[in-house]
Design a protein around this motif. Sequence first.
Motif, short mmCIF file in Angstrom:
data_model
loop_
_atom_site.label_atom_id
_atom_site.label_comp_id
_atom_site.label_asym_id
_atom_site.label_seq_id
_atom_site.Cartn_x
_atom_site.Cartn_y
_atom_site.Cartn_z
N ARG A 23 8.61 -0.85 13.06
CA ARG A 23 7.55 -1.43 12.84
C ARG A 23 6.26 -0.53 13.53
NH1 ARG A 23 10.85 -5.96 14.02
NH2 ARG A 23 10.83 -7.33 12.20
N SER A 24 5.12 -0.37 12.47
CA SER A 24 4.12 0.34 12.99
C SER A 24 2.92 -0.37 12.30
CB SER A 24 4.19 1.94 12.82
OG SER A 24 4.38 2.00 11.32
N ALA A 25 1.92 0.01 12.90
CA ALA A 25 0.57 -0.48 12.19
C ALA A 25 0.27 -0.01 10.77
CB ALA A 25 -0.69 -0.32 13.00
N GLY A 26 0.77 1.06 10.36
CA GLY A 26 0.25 1.71 9.08
C GLY A 26 1.34 1.20 7.90
N THR A 27 2.83 0.95 8.19
CA THR A 27 3.50 0.66 7.15
C THR A 27 3.19 -0.65 6.36
OG1 THR A 27 5.09 -0.19 8.71
CG2 THR A 27 5.49 2.09 8.15
N PRO A 28 2.69 -1.64 6.97
CA PRO A 28 2.54 -3.06 6.55
C PRO A 28 1.18 -2.62 5.47
CG PRO A 28 2.76 -3.59 8.55
CD PRO A 28 2.66 -1.87 8.52
N LEU A 29 0.39 -1.78 5.58
CA LEU A 29 -0.95 -1.42 4.87
C LEU A 29 -0.33 -0.79 3.69
CD1 LEU A 29 -3.82 -1.22 4.42
CD2 LEU A 29 -3.91 0.89 5.90
N LEU A 30 0.64 0.18 3.50
CA LEU A 30 1.13 0.75 2.48
C LEU A 30 1.61 0.01 1.64
CD1 LEU A 30 2.92 3.90 4.09
CD2 LEU A 30 0.62 4.12 2.92
N ALA A 31 2.56 -1.16 2.02
CA ALA A 31 3.09 -2.29 1.00
C ALA A 31 2.07 -3.13 0.55
CB ALA A 31 4.03 -2.96 2.08
N ALA A 32 0.92 -3.45 1.37
CA ALA A 32 -0.27 -4.08 0.91
C ALA A 32 -1.00 -3.22 -0.19
CB ALA A 32 -1.21 -4.25 2.26
N VAL A 33 -1.01 -1.99 -0.23
CA VAL A 33 -1.73 -1.21 -1.16
C VAL A 33 -0.89 -1.18 -2.54
CG1 VAL A 33 -2.35 0.98 -1.82
CG2 VAL A 33 -3.14 0.31 0.33
N GLY A 91 6.51 -11.14 -4.71
CA GLY A 91 7.44 -11.94 -3.57
C GLY A 91 8.10 -10.73 -2.89
N THR A 92 8.54 -9.74 -3.50
CA THR A 92 9.14 -8.65 -2.76
C THR A 92 8.28 -8.12 -1.75
OG1 THR A 92 10.71 -8.05 -4.65
CG2 THR A 92 10.19 -6.38 -3.05
N LEU A 93 6.98 -7.61 -2.33
CA LEU A 93 5.86 -6.74 -1.54
C LEU A 93 5.34 -7.82 -0.20
CD1 LEU A 93 4.36 -4.92 -4.06
CD2 LEU A 93 5.87 -3.93 -2.41
N THR A 94 5.18 -8.99 -0.72
CA THR A 94 4.65 -10.04 0.47
C THR A 94 5.65 -10.23 1.35
OG1 THR A 94 3.39 -11.25 -1.40
CG2 THR A 94 4.01 -12.36 0.95
N ALA A 95 6.90 -10.37 1.29
CA ALA A 95 8.08 -10.47 2.12
C ALA A 95 8.09 -9.17 3.03
CB ALA A 95 9.30 -10.82 1.53
N TRP A 96 8.09 -7.98 2.23
CA TRP A 96 7.95 -6.94 2.92
C TRP A 96 6.91 -6.40 4.04
CZ3 TRP A 96 9.08 -1.86 -0.56
CH2 TRP A 96 9.58 -0.73 -0.01
N ILE A 97 5.83 -6.88 3.48
CA ILE A 97 4.53 -6.84 4.30
C ILE A 97 4.72 -7.67 5.87
CG2 ILE A 97 2.06 -7.37 4.56
CD1 ILE A 97 1.77 -6.83 1.67
N ALA A 98 5.43 -9.01 5.68
CA ALA A 98 5.31 -9.71 6.64
C ALA A 98 6.54 -9.20 7.63
CB ALA A 98 5.90 -11.21 6.24
N GLU A 99 7.68 -8.71 6.93
CA GLU A 99 8.78 -8.12 7.91
C GLU A 99 8.24 -6.69 8.49
OE1 GLU A 99 12.03 -9.78 5.23
OE2 GLU A 99 11.43 -7.73 4.87
#
Length: 251
Positions: free
Chosen positions: A38-48, A148-156
Motif C-alpha cells: 500500500r502506498s499513497a499513490g496507488t489509490p489515486l491511480l485507481a481513482a483516476v 464496484g471493482t474500482l471502488t473496492a480496489w481504492i479502499a483496499e
Amino acid sequence: MKPIAALRPHESATFCTTDDGIRTPTMRPMEHSASFTRSAGTPLLAAVALAVMFVGATLPTPLYPLYRQQFGFGEVTLTLVYSIYVLGNLCALFFFARLSDQVGRKFTAWPAVVIGAASTVAFALASGTAWLFVARALSGFATGLAPGTLTAWIAELQPGGRSREGAVTATVANFLGLAVGPIVGSLPAQFSVQPLRLPFAVYLAMLLVMGITLSHVPETVKNQYGASATCRCVHALACRKSNSPPSCRPP
C-alpha cells in the motif's frame, strides 16, 4: 449450499460437481493477495481510472442534438437511447457485481476498459441510429462493471486500511468523471471541429492510457482459478443469476 449472490465481502466462489454432473459455485473465503504494497499513490491511480470510466457515461450527452439532426430521429428514439444505457448497466450489476471478488480486480477492470473502448468506437463510427443503441448499451455495461471493482480496489489500496478515505476518494472520482464528460463532448462541437468524432478519439486515448496505468496498480485479490477456470466461474455465475435450466452448463 449458499447462492453466490449471497456471499459476504470476505467470501468467494469455488465449484463442486453435483450428482447430475453440473458444476455449481459454492462458498469459500476470499483470499487477498499478500504481495501488494500500500502506498499513497496507488489509490489515486485507481481513482483516476474510476473517473475516466464515468467520463464515458456523460460524454455523448451534449452530442445528441447533433445526432438527431444527422440521423433524423425523434424524442421517443432519444428516450430509448438513454434507456438502453440503464439496461446495459443493470445487466452488468445483476450478473457480474461480485466478479472481481472472485477473480481479481485487474481481471475485471481490464474487460470493462475494453468494453468501454468498443462503445467509444461505435459512437465514433456511428452512421445510423442503431449504432447509438449498441454504443450506449456497451457504455452502460462498462460503467456497471467497473465502478464496484474500482471502488473496492481504492479502499483496499488505502495506506493503513482507511476504508472511509477510500469511499470519499471513490465518490469524488465518480462525480468528477460525470462532470468532465460533457465538457469533453461539447468543446469540439463549440468550435465545430469534428464534433462527432474528436471527443471519442480523445476518450479512446484516455482509456488506452488508463488501461496501461492499471497494469501498475497492485492486485489486491488473489485469483484462485486461473484463466480457464475463471471463464467457468463467470459462466456458472451467469447461469445461476438467470435461473437457467440444467442444460446451462459450463463449457
